[in-house]
Design an enzyme around this catalytic site. Structure first.
Site, PDB file in Angstrom:
ATOM      1  CE  LYS A 195      -2.076  -1.068   3.869  1.00 60.97           C
ATOM      2  NZ  LYS A 195      -1.305  -2.293   4.168  1.00 60.97           N
ATOM      3  NE  ARG A 208      -4.114  -0.927   9.996  1.00 56.92           N
ATOM      4  CZ  ARG A 208      -3.019  -0.375   9.452  1.00 56.92           C
ATOM      5  NH1 ARG A 208      -3.002   0.879   9.104  1.00 56.92           N
ATOM      6  NH2 ARG A 208      -1.953  -1.107   9.264  1.00 56.92           N
ATOM      7  NE  ARG A 258       7.328  -2.346   6.176  1.00 58.64           N
ATOM      8  CZ  ARG A 258       5.994  -2.312   6.304  1.00 58.64           C
ATOM      9  NH1 ARG A 258       5.243  -1.813   5.334  1.00 58.64           N
ATOM     10  NH2 ARG A 258       5.416  -2.803   7.371  1.00 58.64           N
ATOM     11  NE  ARG A 300       6.372  -0.188   9.859  1.00 64.21           N
ATOM     12  CZ  ARG A 300       5.164  -0.183   9.302  1.00 64.21           C
ATOM     13  NH1 ARG A 300       4.994   0.368   8.115  1.00 64.21           N
ATOM     14  NH2 ARG A 300       4.142  -0.721   9.915  1.00 64.21           N
ATOM     15  NE  ARG A 357       2.185  -4.538  11.507  1.00 61.22           N
ATOM     16  CZ  ARG A 357       3.187  -4.506  10.635  1.00 61.22           C
ATOM     17  NH1 ARG A 357       4.280  -5.216  10.867  1.00 61.22           N
ATOM     18  NH2 ARG A 357       3.105  -3.796   9.553  1.00 61.22           N
TER      19      ARG A 357
HETATM   20  P1  ADP Z   1       2.232  -1.873   3.233  1.00 64.28           P
HETATM   21  O1  ADP Z   1       2.223  -0.360   3.187  1.00 64.28           O
HETATM   22  O2  ADP Z   1       1.021  -2.465   2.562  1.00 64.28           O
HETATM   23  O3  ADP Z   1       2.435  -2.437   4.602  1.00 64.28           O
HETATM   24  P2  ADP Z   1       4.766  -1.577   1.821  1.00 64.28           P
HETATM   25  O4  ADP Z   1       4.408  -0.716   0.657  1.00 64.28           O
HETATM   26  O5  ADP Z   1       5.504  -0.941   2.948  1.00 64.28           O
HETATM   27  O6  ADP Z   1       3.462  -2.368   2.352  1.00 64.28           O
HETATM   28  O7  ADP Z   1       5.607  -2.818   1.239  1.00 64.28           O
HETATM   29  C1  ADP Z   1       6.145  -3.818   2.098  1.00 64.28           C
HETATM   30  C2  ADP Z   1       7.525  -4.239   1.578  1.00 64.28           C
HETATM   31  O8  ADP Z   1       7.335  -4.921   0.321  1.00 64.28           O
HETATM   32  C3  ADP Z   1       8.479  -3.076   1.286  1.00 64.28           C
HETATM   33  O9  ADP Z   1       9.776  -3.472   1.660  1.00 64.28           O
HETATM   34  C4  ADP Z   1       8.378  -2.865  -0.227  1.00 64.28           C
HETATM   35  O10 ADP Z   1       9.620  -2.396  -0.778  1.00 64.28           O
HETATM   36  C5  ADP Z   1       8.076  -4.273  -0.717  1.00 64.28           C
HETATM   37  N1  ADP Z   1       7.188  -4.294  -1.895  1.00 64.28           N
HETATM   38  C6  ADP Z   1       6.144  -3.481  -2.169  1.00 64.28           C
HETATM   39  N2  ADP Z   1       5.562  -3.827  -3.325  1.00 64.28           N
HETATM   40  C7  ADP Z   1       6.257  -4.894  -3.790  1.00 64.28           C
HETATM   41  C8  ADP Z   1       6.148  -5.725  -4.958  1.00 64.28           C
HETATM   42  N3  ADP Z   1       5.194  -5.535  -5.877  1.00 64.28           N
HETATM   43  N4  ADP Z   1       7.036  -6.732  -5.107  1.00 64.28           N
HETATM   44  C9  ADP Z   1       7.996  -6.938  -4.170  1.00 64.28           C
HETATM   45  N5  ADP Z   1       8.153  -6.200  -3.060  1.00 64.28           N
HETATM   46  C10 ADP Z   1       7.304  -5.189  -2.870  1.00 64.28           C
HETATM   47  P1  AMP Z   2       1.033   0.866   8.973  1.00 67.17           P
HETATM   48  O1  AMP Z   2       2.176   1.805   8.748  1.00 67.17           O
HETATM   49  O2  AMP Z   2      -0.174   1.221   8.136  1.00 67.17           O
HETATM   50  O3  AMP Z   2       1.421  -0.576   8.829  1.00 67.17           O
HETATM   51  O4  AMP Z   2       0.549   1.087  10.480  1.00 67.17           O
HETATM   52  C1  AMP Z   2       1.438   0.812  11.567  1.00 67.17           C
HETATM   53  C2  AMP Z   2       0.648   0.769  12.866  1.00 67.17           C
HETATM   54  O5  AMP Z   2       0.041   2.053  13.135  1.00 67.17           O
HETATM   55  C3  AMP Z   2      -0.516  -0.212  12.917  1.00 67.17           C
HETATM   56  O6  AMP Z   2      -0.115  -1.544  13.207  1.00 67.17           O
HETATM   57  C4  AMP Z   2      -1.389   0.401  14.017  1.00 67.17           C
HETATM   58  O7  AMP Z   2      -0.835   0.146  15.304  1.00 67.17           O
HETATM   59  C5  AMP Z   2      -1.227   1.891  13.748  1.00 67.17           C
HETATM   60  N1  AMP Z   2      -2.253   2.357  12.791  1.00 67.17           N
HETATM   61  C6  AMP Z   2      -2.061   2.826  11.532  1.00 67.17           C
HETATM   62  N2  AMP Z   2      -3.225   3.141  10.953  1.00 67.17           N
HETATM   63  C7  AMP Z   2      -4.196   2.858  11.851  1.00 67.17           C
HETATM   64  C8  AMP Z   2      -5.620   2.938  11.848  1.00 67.17           C
HETATM   65  N3  AMP Z   2      -6.294   3.363  10.773  1.00 67.17           N
HETATM   66  N4  AMP Z   2      -6.284   2.555  12.966  1.00 67.17           N
HETATM   67  C9  AMP Z   2      -5.637   2.134  14.058  1.00 67.17           C
HETATM   68  N5  AMP Z   2      -4.299   2.012  14.124  1.00 67.17           N
HETATM   69  C10 AMP Z   2      -3.578   2.357  13.037  1.00 67.17           C
END
Ligand code: ADP
Ligand code: AMP
Length: 218
Positions: free
Chosen positions: A13, A88, A127, A160, A171
């Protein structure tokens, strides 16, 4: 354009939101990023959010909704936004409808990003995020040219806190229990578009852009 991205942790995302926001010239609103900024700046909001984030739990709805309401009321969000990580829960989704109605705005599309669980774990465990510009990288799938240093701004990368195996499992469970019901919620309102989020980042971007175009033309 007013877009929401839904998908489990690691679906991509944030990665896609950064690219689409730049392409459409709309702000990328990531609740996770806003919480992390507050945690690192040691604000009161950060202090409240930290305990939940560390455990892989959701920050309570009241805190999250108030924060998003303030963010969406800012002038740069009036022409559209891409919401990443919000809503969420069903309560958040209902509150978002209300906030948008007050601002005289509507959602155009909710994009659900689908991946399998093994891929999610591979993505989350590798990541890395730039401490300077926030660009998301991956040690294998999207590596920097110099180890642990962002190619775009030169700052160092960090893993992270919540990308540890035990927290990842929690999660995923939270996603299934509290967030997945949103898919039905938005499908029932005719707003849902589903894309396959397995493939290269570029392939997924193409699918996302195509789905956004289709949503605008219907
Ligand atoms: P989310 O925001 O849904 O938690 P991220 O965008 O942070 O996910 O992506 C999670 C990890 O996967 C990151 O390290 C990113 O670089 C990697 N990633 C994202 N899209 C792809 C893809 N299409 N193929 C491989 N790795 C990806
Ligand atoms: P994310 O970066 O989207 O993976 O979010 C990291 C963490 O932030 C989550 O695991 C939650 O603890 C908190 N968080 C982010 N967005 C929300 C939301 N919409 N509602 C509640 N907690 C959130």
């Amino acid at each position: 354009m007013h877009v929401v991205l839904v998908g489990p942790p690691g679906a991509g995302k944030g990665t896609q939101a950064q690219l689409i926001a730049a392409r459409l010239q709309i702000p990328h609103v990531s609740t996770g990023d806003i919480f992390r900024e507050n945690v690192s700046e040691m604000t009161e909001l950060g202090r409240q959010a930290k305990i939940f984030m560390k455990a892989g739990d959701l920050v309570p709805d009241a805190i999250t909704v108030a924060m998003v309401r303030d963010r969406l009321a800012k002038p740069d969000a009036h022409g559209g936004f891409i919401l990443d990580g919000f809503p969420r829960t069903l309560v958040q989704a209902e509150q978002l409808q209300q906030t948008l109605a007050e601002l005289d705005e509507n959602l155009d599309v909710v994009l659900e990003m689908r991946t399998d669980e093994e891929e999610l774990i591979r993505r989350l465990s590798g990541r890395r995020t730039c401490q300077g510009c926030g660009r998301i990288w991956h040690v294998h799938y999207d590596p920097t040219s110099v180890d642990s240093q962002c190619d775009e701004c030169g700052f160092s990368l960090a893993q992270r806190d919540d990308d540890r195996p035990e927290t990842i499992r929690r999660r995923m469970q939270v996603y299934r229990e509290q967030t997945e019901p949103l898919v039905e919620f938005y499908a029932a309102r005719g707003l849902l578009a589903v894309i396959d989020a397995v493939g290269t980042v570029d392939e997924v971007t193409l699918r996302a852009v195509q789905a956004l175009k289709e949503a605008l033309s219907t």
